[in-house]
Design an enzyme around this catalytic site. Structure first.
Site, mmCIF file in Angstrom:
data_model
loop_
_atom_site.group_PDB
_atom_site.id
_atom_site.type_symbol
_atom_site.label_atom_id
_atom_site.label_comp_id
_atom_site.label_asym_id
_atom_site.label_seq_id
_atom_site.Cartn_x
_atom_site.Cartn_y
_atom_site.Cartn_z
ATOM 1 C CG PHE A 1 5.181 0.697 1.454
ATOM 2 C CD1 PHE A 1 5.251 -0.074 0.301
ATOM 3 C CD2 PHE A 1 6.199 0.575 2.386
ATOM 4 C CE1 PHE A 1 6.314 -0.950 0.095
ATOM 5 C CE2 PHE A 1 7.246 -0.291 2.196
ATOM 6 C CZ PHE A 1 7.310 -1.066 1.051
ATOM 7 C CE LYS A 2 7.169 -3.500 2.800
ATOM 8 N NZ LYS A 2 7.888 -4.385 3.689
ATOM 9 C CG ASP A 3 -1.335 -1.276 6.049
ATOM 10 O OD1 ASP A 3 -1.203 -2.414 6.534
ATOM 11 O OD2 ASP A 3 -1.237 -0.239 6.725
ATOM 12 C CB THR B 1 6.286 -7.383 5.382
ATOM 13 O OG1 THR B 1 6.768 -6.658 4.254
ATOM 14 C CG2 THR B 1 5.554 -8.617 4.884
#
Length: 463
Positions: free
Chosen positions: A111-113, A144
């Site tokens: 999800f950090k993308d 991250t």
């Protein structure tokens, strides 16, 4: 749009300066002076938008013309064209009342993308527009680092150094970071845990002279741009439910979180006017946040290594942002609480303040056995494979969701990133080709001790 510090000694700066400052020069975290409110009519208009179109509208509220709209649109389009799904963050129904929001369709399957593809492009834009040097410094509990590196690798005018705890991230997470051989990337493997890495980062950023001399910029969620980008998928999930005829009234969100950034983005979306019901905070055995919500005590406990290593965090870097709103936007009160935490290692709230916390959040700690059991049960019953972090979110959702409610659990990573846990319950999975290819590549990293001086010495050589 003005940005101010939670500790009151930074004020009146714009969006770009807030992004460049990262951590407030007074040690606080930057927040918008006023949170924009989105009307019901605007929500109805936004319901028809694609993900990039929605991101553009939300970002425009917070940049407030500082970045020309066409430039901002280009940044958004460049950031989300790298995703494998046309919806960027598609919603999958698991069972009645429970949906999973897949946030792992970006380049590094995490999800950090979603935030770091945007922040990487934003830093490149700022570097070009201001002819400025960008030296990015960040710490990671796993995801991250890879996402940040992928966002800026090879970009002119930018160098990035990422700290990760040696031996305390999954093998795929480690490979995603350390198989990158671009000249503008440095990976430091730190003896210690993630909290040690995060402490080093915060203390180096708090050295304002060093920060300014070496043009240090933040990639962690202490940078408000990270939070801003993550608010978008809360809105988009709500709209997907509404467009499918499933959503009615409020929607709950169950969020696996260690650093409090992802769930703070949901808190921000709710304050903007999104009809959010419960914000369910899911942790693992490193449950400082769960204890704060349920007992009013914020105090680090014993560190545990778990099957959900990205949440193996004791001190949540975004917690101060929530304290700011919990204290009625009183920077003096926040400063006193954070100074007390520095001296005593503990923050305590009670009475009406604790009642407010419990109106804002529900919280559950999901231990290793429950995490694996949830993965197995969902796979057996519904043919859907969860990663361990998402499993914590699903388990927490089951504890708090009534039959008449709709809950979205955030799926923060592809299960291939955590095969060590999946193998324990005898589930075989096929790795995506991009991940499988990592195992044949050489690694590039340097082991350092967990001291500021050791990290600073490597930074001086690199920068």
């Amino acid at each position: 749009m003005e940005y101010i510090s939670t500790r009151g000694k930074v004020a009146g700066i714009g969006f770009i300066d807030a992004v460049l400052m990262g951590l407030g020069d007074d040690g606080g975290l930057l927040v918008p002076k006023h949170i924009p409110h989105v009307s019901d009519d605007t929500l109805a208009q936004w319901q028809k938008l694609s993900y990039p179109e929605l991101a553009l509208e939300i970002f425009a509220l917070y940049t407030d013309g500082e970045i020309p709209r066409e430039d901002l649109k280009q940044l958004v389009d460049d950031s989300y064209k790298t995703f494998r799904d046309k919806d960027v963050t598609p919603l999958r129904r698991i069972k009645d009342g429970l949906h999973v929001l897949e946030l792992f369709h970006g380049p590094t399957f995490a999800f950090k993308d979603i935030a770091l593809q945007f922040l990487g492009n934003l830093y490149s834009y700022i570097s070009h527009e201001k002819n400025s040097i960008i030296h990015i410094l960040g710490a990671t509990s796993g995801d991250t680092g890879a996402s940040a590196i992928e966002g800026v690798r090879g970009k002119k005018g930018i160098k990035i150094c990422i700290l990760h705890p040696n031996g305390k991230v999954s093998k795929v997470q480690e490979l995603q970071m350390t198989t990158v051989d671009d000249a503008n990337v440095l990976n430091l493997s730190v003896e210690g845990n993630f909290d040690d890495c995060q402490r080093i980062i915060k203390e180096l950023f708090a050295d304002v002279a060093f920060k300014q001399e070496y043009h240090l910029r933040a990639i962690n969620s202490i940078n408000f741009a990270r939070i801003l980008a993550q608010t978008v998928y809360y809105f988009y999930a709500y709209f997907q439910l509404a467009n499918s005829g499933t959503g009615a009234g409020t929607v709950n969100f169950s969020v696996p979180t260690g650093n409090f950034g992802d769930i703070f983005a949901g808190f921000l979306a709710k304050k903007m006017g999104l009809p959010v019901g419960k914000l369910i905070l899911a942790t693992n055995e490193n449950n400082i946040l769960e204890r704060f919500v349920n007992e009013g005590v914020y105090q680090p406990g014993e560190f545990h290594m778990t099957y959900s290593p990205s949440m193996d965090i004791q001190v949540a870097s975004n917690f101060e942002r929530y304290l700011y709103y919990l204290q009625g936007e009183d920077a003096t009160a926040v400063s006193a609480l954070m100074e007390g935490f520095r001296q005593k290692g503990r923050i305590t709230v009670s009475g009406e303040t604790l009642e407010q916390v419990q109106r804002d959040f529900a919280a559950a700690s999901v231990e290793n056995d429950d995490c694996l059991a949830t993965i197995g049960q969902v796979h057996d019953d519904f043919g859907y494979l969860l990663d361990p972090h998402t499993a914590c979110g699903v388990a927490a959702a089951d504890r708090f969701t009534a039959k008449s409610e709709v809950t979205v659990a955030l799926a923060t990573a592809h299960p291939a990133k955590f095969n060590e846990a999946i193998e324990l319950i005898q589930i075989e999975q096929t790795f995506p080709a991009q991940i499988q290819a990592l195992f044949d590549k050489p690694q590039h990293q340097k082991l350092v001790d967990g001291s500021n001086s050791a990290v600073k010495a490597e930074l001086l050589k690199f920068f």
